[in-house]
Design an enzyme around this catalytic site. Structure first.
Site, PDB file in Angstrom:
ATOM      1  N   CYS A 146       0.807  -1.230   0.000  1.00 30.63           N
ATOM      2  CA  CYS A 146       0.000   0.000   0.000  1.00 30.63           C
ATOM      3  C   CYS A 146       0.835   1.272   0.000  1.00 30.63           C
ATOM      4  O   CYS A 146       0.299   2.359  -0.196  1.00 30.63           O
ATOM      5  CB  CYS A 146      -0.937   0.012   1.198  1.00 30.63           C
ATOM      6  SG  CYS A 146      -2.306  -1.085   0.931  1.00 30.63           S
TER       7      CYS A 146
HETATM    8  N1  CO8 Z   1     -20.309  -9.636   6.235  1.00 33.91           N
HETATM    9  C1  CO8 Z   1     -20.860  -9.830   7.475  1.00 33.91           C
HETATM   10  N2  CO8 Z   1     -20.120 -10.022   8.587  1.00 33.91           N
HETATM   11  C2  CO8 Z   1     -18.789 -10.032   8.446  1.00 33.91           C
HETATM   12  C3  CO8 Z   1     -18.155  -9.834   7.202  1.00 33.91           C
HETATM   13  C4  CO8 Z   1     -18.980  -9.638   6.083  1.00 33.91           C
HETATM   14  N3  CO8 Z   1     -18.467  -9.454   4.846  1.00 33.91           N
HETATM   15  N4  CO8 Z   1     -16.824  -9.863   7.390  1.00 33.91           N
HETATM   16  C5  CO8 Z   1     -16.619 -10.081   8.692  1.00 33.91           C
HETATM   17  N5  CO8 Z   1     -17.802 -10.190   9.327  1.00 33.91           N
HETATM   18  C6  CO8 Z   1     -18.028 -10.476  10.740  1.00 33.91           C
HETATM   19  C7  CO8 Z   1     -16.818 -11.126  11.370  1.00 33.91           C
HETATM   20  O1  CO8 Z   1     -16.762 -12.505  11.099  1.00 33.91           O
HETATM   21  C8  CO8 Z   1     -17.033 -10.811  12.838  1.00 33.91           C
HETATM   22  O2  CO8 Z   1     -17.961 -11.686  13.389  1.00 33.91           O
HETATM   23  P1  CO8 Z   1     -17.759 -12.198  14.910  1.00 33.91           P
HETATM   24  O3  CO8 Z   1     -17.835 -10.949  15.743  1.00 33.91           O
HETATM   25  O4  CO8 Z   1     -18.888 -13.134  15.068  1.00 33.91           O
HETATM   26  O5  CO8 Z   1     -16.411 -12.837  14.933  1.00 33.91           O
HETATM   27  C9  CO8 Z   1     -17.641  -9.415  12.775  1.00 33.91           C
HETATM   28  O6  CO8 Z   1     -18.210  -9.290  11.470  1.00 33.91           O
HETATM   29  C10 CO8 Z   1     -16.634  -8.333  12.962  1.00 33.91           C
HETATM   30  O7  CO8 Z   1     -15.488  -8.652  12.151  1.00 33.91           O
HETATM   31  P2  CO8 Z   1     -14.135  -7.915  12.218  1.00 33.91           P
HETATM   32  O8  CO8 Z   1     -13.702  -7.804  13.635  1.00 33.91           O
HETATM   33  O9  CO8 Z   1     -13.169  -8.521  11.230  1.00 33.91           O
HETATM   34  O10 CO8 Z   1     -14.653  -6.512  11.643  1.00 33.91           O
HETATM   35  P3  CO8 Z   1     -14.055  -5.097  11.733  1.00 33.91           P
HETATM   36  O11 CO8 Z   1     -15.117  -4.230  12.278  1.00 33.91           O
HETATM   37  O12 CO8 Z   1     -12.691  -5.064  12.309  1.00 33.91           O
HETATM   38  O13 CO8 Z   1     -13.873  -4.739  10.187  1.00 33.91           O
HETATM   39  C11 CO8 Z   1     -12.197  -4.729   8.478  1.00 33.91           C
HETATM   40  C12 CO8 Z   1     -13.098  -5.572   9.317  1.00 33.91           C
HETATM   41  C13 CO8 Z   1     -13.057  -3.881   7.580  1.00 33.91           C
HETATM   42  C14 CO8 Z   1     -11.346  -5.662   7.617  1.00 33.91           C
HETATM   43  C15 CO8 Z   1     -11.325  -3.849   9.385  1.00 33.91           C
HETATM   44  O14 CO8 Z   1     -10.742  -4.592  10.408  1.00 33.91           O
HETATM   45  C16 CO8 Z   1     -10.227  -3.130   8.625  1.00 33.91           C
HETATM   46  O15 CO8 Z   1     -10.435  -2.486   7.610  1.00 33.91           O
HETATM   47  N6  CO8 Z   1      -9.030  -3.164   9.132  1.00 33.91           N
HETATM   48  C17 CO8 Z   1      -7.903  -2.474   8.506  1.00 33.91           C
HETATM   49  C18 CO8 Z   1      -7.374  -3.342   7.475  1.00 33.91           C
HETATM   50  C19 CO8 Z   1      -6.405  -2.663   6.587  1.00 33.91           C
HETATM   51  O16 CO8 Z   1      -6.219  -1.484   6.511  1.00 33.91           O
HETATM   52  N7  CO8 Z   1      -5.767  -3.469   5.843  1.00 33.91           N
HETATM   53  C20 CO8 Z   1      -4.875  -2.993   4.879  1.00 33.91           C
HETATM   54  C21 CO8 Z   1      -4.973  -3.926   3.783  1.00 33.91           C
HETATM   55  S1  CO8 Z   1      -4.405  -3.296   2.302  1.00 33.91           S
HETATM   56  C22 CO8 Z   1      -2.740  -3.355   2.208  1.00 33.91           C
HETATM   57  O17 CO8 Z   1      -1.999  -3.232   3.108  1.00 33.91           O
HETATM   58  C23 CO8 Z   1      -2.214  -3.555   0.842  1.00 33.91           C
HETATM   59  C24 CO8 Z   1      -2.131  -4.963   0.543  1.00 33.91           C
HETATM   60  C25 CO8 Z   1      -1.793  -5.127  -0.894  1.00 33.91           C
HETATM   61  C26 CO8 Z   1      -2.971  -5.065  -1.799  1.00 33.91           C
HETATM   62  C27 CO8 Z   1      -3.743  -6.318  -1.867  1.00 33.91           C
HETATM   63  C28 CO8 Z   1      -4.583  -6.414  -3.106  1.00 33.91           C
HETATM   64  C29 CO8 Z   1      -5.428  -7.664  -3.228  1.00 33.91           C
END
Ligand code: CO8
Length: 366
Positions: A146
């Site tokens: 990123c």
């Molecule tokens: N629909 C419904 N429920 C869901 C879904 C969904 N799609 N996904 C997860 N849930 C559920 C989970 O299973 C969980 O359930 P439970 O509480 O029963 O375990 C609940 O919802 C909450 O899940 P999370 O704790 O995972 O949810 P968050 O509120 O933390 O949100 C995010 C998840 C959106 C992923 C969030 O944590 C986030 O954005 N974090 C930051 C991530 C980030 O910035 N990553 C950077 C990645 S990009 C990067 O660095 C570049 C990589 C290179 C590029 C790659 C290209 C392919």
């Protein structure tokens, strides 16, 4: 900025994923009941928007992504005589950037392609684009997930400062969709495809209507396994499954959120203070676009209050996370209103971990 013509909304993505998950659970009923494997949980468009701020994303190729028997884009292989897919994306943005900068390709002497993946190891995509544009000089690719765009801009700045290049074209063809695991509820919604390009040159040669002086750059990396893709050239020799889920993007999203927000806020605060600036000197914050709540938290830490949309623009509702291109999309769409002397910061943060920033001051509008 160049964007593909295909859009996938959360609703379309969730409908396809849920149909896939229901079929998977039905096909694997016995194994799920015996505890051999886990059932696939369903996704939800409301969750995606609330947890990330993402409403839609652009796809270079939409065909295949929503096909529940495929769950990945169907990108036709091109022959070695044809322009590569990423080369095409890069070229589209490069031409737009050169036009905006009032530059002819003959005035450019270096090309850097910075992005999260390149579609092949060699020859470099940058050299392919250099050839297509007829640029004399040199080009190379660099991968910093990123932060590839900000890190590439920093290298361009250093080259121009050192006099090893006079005008550098920095391109970020972020073709993320082939590396997204569309069968994984937690990450199927995160990424979109886009390509950005920027011209970095000496003050003397700059003829762009809107241009910026780079006041300073700052980069930091700290190793973390929390965002990872194990796809690589060595797979051929390890006998690992080349299509295993660990070869695609995967992350510990919650941990990333917790680790990166304070790191990014501190990084920006330190960078400003090193330049003798404070938050009050800044008009705009072009932040990385991974997650709306992350940006709200970071800008709140920096400003001591919620940033307005004008101060810290959000583009991930339309574009999703476009890896390194996110902060540059924000810059591209929200810079022309700045006045001479206004200061802003471009900052990326993500896998590595990596954080990169550039502090910019608007020059006189030509
Ligand atoms: N629909 C419904 N429920 C869901 C879904 C969904 N799609 N996904 C997860 N849930 C559920 C989970 O299973 C969980 O359930 P439970 O509480 O029963 O375990 C609940 O919802 C909450 O899940 P999370 O704790 O995972 O949810 P968050 O509120 O933390 O949100 C995010 C998840 C959106 C992923 C969030 O944590 C986030 O954005 N974090 C930051 C991530 C980030 O910035 N990553 C950077 C990645 S990009 C990067 O660095 C570049 C990589 C290179 C590029 C790659 C290209 C392919």
């Amino acid at each position: 900025m160049w964007k593909p013509s295909h859009v996938i909304t959360n609703e379309e993505l969730v409908e396809a994923y849920n149909a896939y998950a229901e079929k998977f659970n039905l096909d694997n009923e016995a194994r799920i009941e015996s505890g051999d494997i886990d059932a696939k949980p369903l996704s939800s468009a409301e969750f995606i928007e609330k947890a990330s701020g993402i409403k839609a994303r652009y796809a270079y190729v939409k065909d295949g992504i929503l096909d529940i028997d495929r769950m990945r884009p169907r990108i036709p292989e091109r022959s070695e005589d044809e322009l590569s897919h990423q080369g095409e994306m890069a070229l589209n943005a490069a031409k737009m950037a050169l036009k905006e900068a009032n530059k002819d390709a003959s005035e450019v002497d270096a090309v850097i392609v910075g992005c999260a993946y390149t579609e092949r190891s060699y020859p470099a995509i940058a050299i392919e684009v250099q050839g297509e544009l007829g640029i004399e000089g040199f080009g190379f690719d660099m991968l910093v997930a990123c932060s590839a765009a900000t890190f590439a801009l920093q290298r361009a700045y250093e080259m121009v400062s050192a006099g090893t290049a006079k005008c550098v074209l920095v391109i970020n063809p972020e073709l993320t969709s082939p590396q997204v695991n569309y069968c994984d509820r937690d990450s199927h919604f995160i990424f979109g495809d886009v390509s950005t390009a920027t011209v970095v040159e000496t003050e003397e040669t700059c003829q762009s209507e809107h241009s910026y002086e780079i006041l300073g750059t700052k980069a930091v990396t700290v190793f973390s396994n929390n965002i990872r893709s194990n796809f690589g050239y060595i797979t051929h020799a390890t006998d690992a499954d080349p299509y295993g889920v660990d070869k695609l993007f995967h992350q510990q999203g919650r941990s990333v959120f917790k680790d990166v927000c304070p790191m990014a806020a501190k990084h920006i605060a330190d960078h400003l203070s090193e330049l003798g600036l404070t938050k009050d000197d800044l008009t705009r914050w072009w932040l990385h676009q991974a997650n709306l709540n992350m940006n709200l938290l970071i800008s709140k830490r920096l400003l001591g209050r919620q940033a307005t949309k004008e101060e810290a623009p959000i583009v991930l509702d339309e574009y999703a996370n476009t890896a390194s291109a996110g902060s540059l999309i924000a810059f591209n769409l929200y810079h022309k209103d700045l006045k001479e002397g206004d200061i802003g910061v471009i900052c990326s943060f993500g896998a590595g971990y990596s954080i990169g920033s550039l502090v910019l001051k608007k020059r006189k509008v030509a």
